[in-house]
Design a protein around this motif. Sequence first.
Motif, PDB file in Angstrom:
ATOM      1  N   TYR A  97      -8.545  27.064 -52.555  1.00 51.76           N
ATOM      2  CA  TYR A  97      -9.164  28.383 -52.414  1.00 51.76           C
ATOM      3  C   TYR A  97     -10.414  28.303 -51.544  1.00 51.76           C
ATOM      4  O   TYR A  97     -10.678  29.176 -50.729  1.00 51.76           O
ATOM      5  CB  TYR A  97      -9.533  28.959 -53.790  1.00 51.76           C
ATOM      6  CG  TYR A  97      -8.333  29.405 -54.583  1.00 51.76           C
ATOM      7  CD1 TYR A  97      -7.433  30.324 -54.046  1.00 51.76           C
ATOM      8  CD2 TYR A  97      -8.100  28.922 -55.856  1.00 51.76           C
ATOM      9  CE1 TYR A  97      -6.319  30.738 -54.769  1.00 51.76           C
ATOM     10  CE2 TYR A  97      -6.993  29.329 -56.584  1.00 51.76           C
ATOM     11  CZ  TYR A  97      -6.113  30.230 -56.036  1.00 51.76           C
ATOM     12  OH  TYR A  97      -5.024  30.638 -56.754  1.00 51.76           O
ATOM     13  N   PHE A 121      -2.229  56.072 -43.836  1.00 51.30           N
ATOM     14  CA  PHE A 121      -2.435  56.563 -45.206  1.00 51.30           C
ATOM     15  C   PHE A 121      -3.567  57.587 -45.244  1.00 51.30           C
ATOM     16  O   PHE A 121      -3.456  58.643 -45.848  1.00 51.30           O
ATOM     17  CB  PHE A 121      -2.739  55.373 -46.107  1.00 51.30           C
ATOM     18  CG  PHE A 121      -2.623  55.678 -47.573  1.00 51.30           C
ATOM     19  CD1 PHE A 121      -1.421  56.095 -48.117  1.00 51.30           C
ATOM     20  CD2 PHE A 121      -3.710  55.546 -48.411  1.00 51.30           C
ATOM     21  CE1 PHE A 121      -1.318  56.377 -49.474  1.00 51.30           C
ATOM     22  CE2 PHE A 121      -3.622  55.819 -49.759  1.00 51.30           C
ATOM     23  CZ  PHE A 121      -2.415  56.237 -50.285  1.00 51.30           C
ATOM     24  N   ILE A 167      -8.137  46.365 -42.326  1.00 52.07           N
ATOM     25  CA  ILE A 167      -7.978  47.428 -43.331  1.00 52.07           C
ATOM     26  C   ILE A 167      -7.703  48.762 -42.642  1.00 52.07           C
ATOM     27  O   ILE A 167      -6.833  49.520 -43.057  1.00 52.07           O
ATOM     28  CB  ILE A 167      -9.232  47.513 -44.235  1.00 52.07           C
ATOM     29  CG1 ILE A 167      -9.292  46.294 -45.152  1.00 52.07           C
ATOM     30  CG2 ILE A 167      -9.220  48.778 -45.084  1.00 52.07           C
ATOM     31  CD1 ILE A 167     -10.540  46.189 -45.968  1.00 52.07           C
ATOM     32  N   LEU A 206      -4.571  51.071 -43.187  1.00 53.50           N
ATOM     33  CA  LEU A 206      -4.784  52.326 -43.926  1.00 53.50           C
ATOM     34  C   LEU A 206      -4.805  53.582 -43.070  1.00 53.50           C
ATOM     35  O   LEU A 206      -4.725  54.681 -43.614  1.00 53.50           O
ATOM     36  CB  LEU A 206      -6.090  52.242 -44.715  1.00 53.50           C
ATOM     37  CG  LEU A 206      -6.122  51.246 -45.863  1.00 53.50           C
ATOM     38  CD1 LEU A 206      -7.466  51.283 -46.549  1.00 53.50           C
ATOM     39  CD2 LEU A 206      -5.029  51.549 -46.878  1.00 53.50           C
ATOM     40  N   TYR A 213     -13.019  50.680 -33.672  1.00 54.40           N
ATOM     41  CA  TYR A 213     -11.937  49.709 -33.858  1.00 54.40           C
ATOM     42  C   TYR A 213     -10.810  50.103 -32.920  1.00 54.40           C
ATOM     43  O   TYR A 213     -10.921  51.102 -32.209  1.00 54.40           O
ATOM     44  CB  TYR A 213     -11.502  49.687 -35.325  1.00 54.40           C
ATOM     45  CG  TYR A 213     -12.663  49.332 -36.214  1.00 54.40           C
ATOM     46  CD1 TYR A 213     -13.058  48.009 -36.365  1.00 54.40           C
ATOM     47  CD2 TYR A 213     -13.429  50.325 -36.820  1.00 54.40           C
ATOM     48  CE1 TYR A 213     -14.164  47.684 -37.125  1.00 54.40           C
ATOM     49  CE2 TYR A 213     -14.545  50.003 -37.582  1.00 54.40           C
ATOM     50  CZ  TYR A 213     -14.896  48.680 -37.734  1.00 54.40           C
ATOM     51  OH  TYR A 213     -16.007  48.352 -38.472  1.00 54.40           O
ATOM     52  N   PHE A 217     -12.502  42.499 -41.189  1.00 50.11           N
ATOM     53  CA  PHE A 217     -11.930  43.157 -42.365  1.00 50.11           C
ATOM     54  C   PHE A 217     -11.650  44.631 -42.077  1.00 50.11           C
ATOM     55  O   PHE A 217     -10.587  45.153 -42.403  1.00 50.11           O
ATOM     56  CB  PHE A 217     -12.877  43.041 -43.561  1.00 50.11           C
ATOM     57  CG  PHE A 217     -13.077  41.636 -44.019  1.00 50.11           C
ATOM     58  CD1 PHE A 217     -12.061  40.952 -44.667  1.00 50.11           C
ATOM     59  CD2 PHE A 217     -14.267  40.971 -43.789  1.00 50.11           C
ATOM     60  CE1 PHE A 217     -12.232  39.642 -45.084  1.00 50.11           C
ATOM     61  CE2 PHE A 217     -14.443  39.666 -44.196  1.00 50.11           C
ATOM     62  CZ  PHE A 217     -13.430  39.001 -44.843  1.00 50.11           C
ATOM     63  N   ASN A 218     -12.651  45.286 -41.463  1.00 48.59           N
ATOM     64  CA  ASN A 218     -12.482  46.716 -41.176  1.00 48.59           C
ATOM     65  C   ASN A 218     -11.331  46.952 -40.210  1.00 48.59           C
ATOM     66  O   ASN A 218     -10.593  47.928 -40.334  1.00 48.59           O
ATOM     67  CB  ASN A 218     -13.758  47.297 -40.576  1.00 48.59           C
ATOM     68  CG  ASN A 218     -14.838  47.428 -41.609  1.00 48.59           C
ATOM     69  OD1 ASN A 218     -14.639  47.039 -42.743  1.00 48.59           O
ATOM     70  ND2 ASN A 218     -15.970  47.962 -41.227  1.00 48.59           N
TER      71      ASN A 218
END
Lengths: 273, 166
Positions: free
Chosen positions: A6, A40, A33, A37, A161, A29-30
């Motif tokens: 880990y 969505f 994600i 998303l 992004y 990460f953004n």
Amino acid sequence: MKKNKYFIIIIIIILLSGLWYGIKRTSFFNEVIGFILSPFWESTTYAGSKTRNFFQNYLFLVNLKKENERLKKEILFLKSQLAYYKEREKIYKKLEEFYQFSAEFNYPKIAAKIIYKPMDPFSGIVFIDKGSKDKLLPQMPVLAGVEGRGVALVGQVVEVYRSWSKVILITDPLFSADVKVERTGDRGILVGKAEKYCNLQYLPSTSQIKPGDEILTSGQDALFPSGLLIGKVVSVRRDPVQGMFKSAEVKPIVDLYNLDLVFVLLKLPEIPL
Amino acid sequence: MNAKEFLTVVLPLFVVAFFFKLYFSAFLLIYPGDILFALVLTVLIFRNSSVLLYTFLFFLGLLEGLDFLNIEILSAIYFVLLGILINHLRKYLTFETFESKILIWILSILTFLIFRYLVYFYNLNAPINWMLILNLVVKSFYYVFTTFIWVLIFYKILINFLYKRS
């Protein structure tokens, strides 16, 4: 052994994120994600706004004294068609007005749909469906049409992004712009505070500003072109912190809660990013 | 929390919660409460340490921070630390009674509210006057109330699935 595994995975993720930030200047990460998303966000926001429109347009309008089932169905069908065309007409009018009134701003513009509004009580952020692939950059001004009045500044792009971007609205605490009072020409700094109204600070104490005056961008901050309408003065008082200045509350000219379509001015900041 | 519980209970609830968060914002045009944070608080009452739980908390923290600017990692770390803290508190407090659970929830919501105030005041450039303070008080009350309501809703759902197995 398992803990080591880990630990190695976490180190690899941190290194990858650092490398990504070094190259793209955005959060890894953004990016991931947001990519996952975006559909969505868009579909849920669409479903939510459609439900709201349904309640506004149909449910309260449907006559409870039914003449007969056939007529009711026909009316509903026609209303749904009408609502569809009204929606199309609204978007068309917005685009038409925008391009008509914004001809004076000599920059390319791009229309963007709001895909998610967090509605947070301590910030004012929206997500739009345009990103770096549409040539957006941080600090670009974001405008919206005002019925019969032209265009107004509603925010600024802050994070870009690939296929989406974050925009701070003029009510966000991080927003600030160099502005002037249209009638008197006095300059000040407009800042957001996550409230309904923005704060106009550092106005000269001799300023003759009064409620009802319109606030425009001054163009002196090298971020926003001059002459963009922002809002109207609601109240004026002496600055409680710095007595030599006046401050005012400004009500945005655009209803920021009901924004669905905005326009990004592809204007490069005149100062280094 | 094991993988089966995560996949059959927590993950579907997360998807539903996330949907409600987006849907209510667009439908009602008002802040629906901190739904993700409420989910975190409820899950932490039922389950304590596991790598899967902390990974989930980290991911929820990232999602929570996405609604703001540049605090994604900070909120992710906050959620993980909250998980560790509540796990640690189990040694000293019993979470069996409903009152003790309410106490932990309210304290956690208030602490997170303070965290959000720190971020807010760090960004704020406007002078602070009584009207602003009054508005903040109203917003805080609304935030705590709506988030707590979501905690109770999630608790009512999760107690049927996670309590018997624990």
